[in-house]
Structures are given as C-alpha cells and as structure tokens.
Design an enzyme around this catalytic site. Structure first.
Site, mmCIF file in Angstrom:
data_model
loop_
_atom_site.group_PDB
_atom_site.id
_atom_site.type_symbol
_atom_site.label_atom_id
_atom_site.label_comp_id
_atom_site.label_asym_id
_atom_site.label_seq_id
_atom_site.Cartn_x
_atom_site.Cartn_y
_atom_site.Cartn_z
ATOM 1 N N TYR A 89 46.216 33.646 34.267
ATOM 2 C CA TYR A 89 46.820 32.585 33.471
ATOM 3 C C TYR A 89 46.483 31.212 34.049
ATOM 4 O O TYR A 89 47.076 30.750 35.019
ATOM 5 C CB TYR A 89 48.341 32.744 33.418
ATOM 6 N N HIS B 278 46.286 44.803 35.653
ATOM 7 C CA HIS B 278 46.175 43.919 34.498
ATOM 8 C C HIS B 278 44.937 44.248 33.671
ATOM 9 O O HIS B 278 43.814 44.055 34.131
ATOM 10 C CB HIS B 278 46.116 42.462 34.974
#
Length: 322
Positions: A48, A132
């Site tokens: 992010y 992830h």
C-alpha cells in the site's frame, strides 16, 4: 456500541494514496477518528503506497497502548530501491516510483519483509501476518512462507498466521491442505459481499468447520456499494463497473431506502450473517468517512430488508443474513 465496533477494522490502502493523494494530516485524522470511535483492529501492507501506509499507520499508533489494538500486515512483496523509477507508482498508488515490488514468498523473504515492516511502522511487533496475494506462488508460499510464519509464531514473534486474497478458491485450498493448526485466519476481499457471495458454498463452511476465522474485506466491492446514489462511473474490482452491475447495485439501494437504511449500511452488515465471519475491514480517505461508516454500523439494518432482497432475487434464499 463498543462491542459492535470491535468487529470493524481499518484497512489502510487509501492511506497509501490509492488512486489519489491523501495528505499526512488527513491520514492521521483517519486513524485518530477510527480510534476515537472504538476501532481497535488495523490492517496494512508494504504494497500500500510502497510502504507509505505502514509509515503513516505506525506514526498514528505509536503513542497508543500497544496491548489495546490488533495490528496486521502482510508478506510476499519485498520493496527494493529503484533509482531508475520515474513518475508515480504504476500499481495505482499516487506515490513516487522510487521503489519496486519483488515477489518473494521464501522463508528469508518473509523474515526480511516483516523486519522492514516493523521498521516502517516503528513498532516492536505485529499480531497477524498474512501471506498477500500468493495466487501465482502456491509452491513457495506453502513450502517456504508458511513454515517460516509457523516458526515465527512458535517463537512468539507473531501471534497469528493469515492469508489475504481476492479469490476464494486458493484460500479454500490453503485452509484444507494446511489446516487450522497452520492458518488461524483468512482475509477474504470482495468475494463475500452484499453484491456477490461465491465463497459461500465451499470456503465459509470449511472455515466454520475447522475454526478458521474469516475477516471480510472489500465490502464495498472497491467503491460500488460505498454510496447510496450509485454513479455510472462507480468502480468494481478496481475498474469501472459494468452497466449490469451498476444496475444491480441501484436496485439494492432502492430497496434499502424503502426500509429506512442505505446501501453502505447493508453492505457493512451483510457478511456478519455468516458464523465464520468474525470481523470486517473498511477503508477511509477522510475522517468524515470513517466516522460515518462506524456510526452506520452501530445500528443494525431492518430484518425486513433481507426478506425483500430475497424476494427480488438480489440475494439467494440460502444466503445467511444478520
């Protein structure tokens, strides 16, 4: 209200400048408002904003009592310097492309990624570490990353092991083949929402049977369900929503209005109808957004809403509702 809000967590991809810049002041205001309204679950990732979300979240949480919140981050993408990078990050975050992501689900990659995350966060530990998006990295994730996380959990470095994905099929395979002794929780993004429930038939019953907790994310399907008035330009799965999907969302919104509630409220409440779902993540770009969503979640939606949605075939008869 505190007991209700305790099931909500703050997802921080917007704080990494997803799609558009969020200022330092705005990012801090989001985390502060989440805390003030009772949110105690915070999720982030190196992905992010090339580490920006981790840095911002850590700065806002450092002064909070560490035992009063649960913090998760993710592994699988290492950030490495990219001196030749030009312009903005090509993966949708409005940050300079001074680093690049390198897929790495090796044991060493897991340890390096977690160490770097702790440096960016400025905290001494995280509670949950998720693999992830291991979609294209099954073998390395299963044979190297998961054993590394199991060892970190055994050492007390982390408390829980999770897997976060935008698909349900591989999550089911991870849970089935690794078992609840390895995987404590999954983060399911966008595949169990008011709009669509493909994870219902297999993944959620499997998690319920094995005691693997499910945290639902992407409850607004990347924006489509975030507003009562659904614009034609709404996004779905991180791209412009097809007209048929926009129409479906608008039909749901109209029924919500007839029952004195809103599309975002129904979207936030919906996943908690399933017993395997123990929590949900919501993102916010502004203080007003997080306060509004927490306030909405504090009041359950009318039971009659779900009945009318079933009658209209906008949710199927067998789908559990709150």
């Amino acid at each position: 209200m505190a007991d209700v809000v305790s099931r909500l967590g703050l997802g921080t991809s917007p704080l990494g400048n997803l799609y558009a810049e969020v200022t330092e002041r705005e990012a801090r205001a989001v985390v502060d408002a989440a805390w003030e309204t009772g949110v105690r679950i915070f999720d982030t990732a190196p992905h992010y904003g090339l580490g920006l979300a981790e840095r911002r979240l850590g700065a806002a949480l450092r002064e909070r009592p560490r035992d009063e919140f649960l913090l998760s981050t993710k592994v699988g993408r290492l950030l490495v310097p990219d001196p030749g990078g030009r312009g903005l990050d090509p993966e949708g975050f409005a940050v300079p492309a001074t680093q690049r992501r390198v897929w790495d689900f090796s044991a060493e990659g897991v340890r390096r990624s977690l160490e770097s995350s702790l440096d960016r966060l400025g905290l001494d530990r995280v509670d949950v570490v998720h693999l992830h998006d291991p979609d294209d990295h099954w073998d390395q994730a299963v044979h190297e990353a998961l054993p590394a996380l199991v060892e970190l959990r055994r050492q007390g470095v982390i408390s829980r092991i999770g897997i976060g994905m935008n698909q349900w099929q591989m999550l089911a395979r991870f849970v089935l083949e690794s078992g609840s002794d390895t995987v404590d929780t999954i983060l399911l993004a966008g595949r169990y929402t008011l709009l669509e429930q493909p994870a219902l038939a297999e993944l959620l019953p499997l998690c319920a049977r094995l005691g693997v907790e499910v945290v639902a994310a992407g409850l607004f399907n990347s924006g489509l369900l975030a507003m009562q008035e659904v614009p034609a330009s709404a996004t779905y799965d991180y791209r412009t929503a097809p007209a048929a999907v926009v129409d479906r969302a608008r039909r749901i919104a109209a029924i919500c209005a007839r029952h004195g509630t809103t599309l975002p409220a129904a979207a936030l409440w919906f996943p908690f109808g399933h017993p395997a779902v123990t929590g949900a993540l919501i993102g916010a770009r502004t203080e007003a957004e997080i306060r509004a969503n927490v306030a909405v979640f504090a009041t359950p939606v009318p039971a009659a809403l779900w009945a009318e949605l079933r009658d209209a075939r906008l949710i199927e008869v067998g789908v559990p509702t709150p």
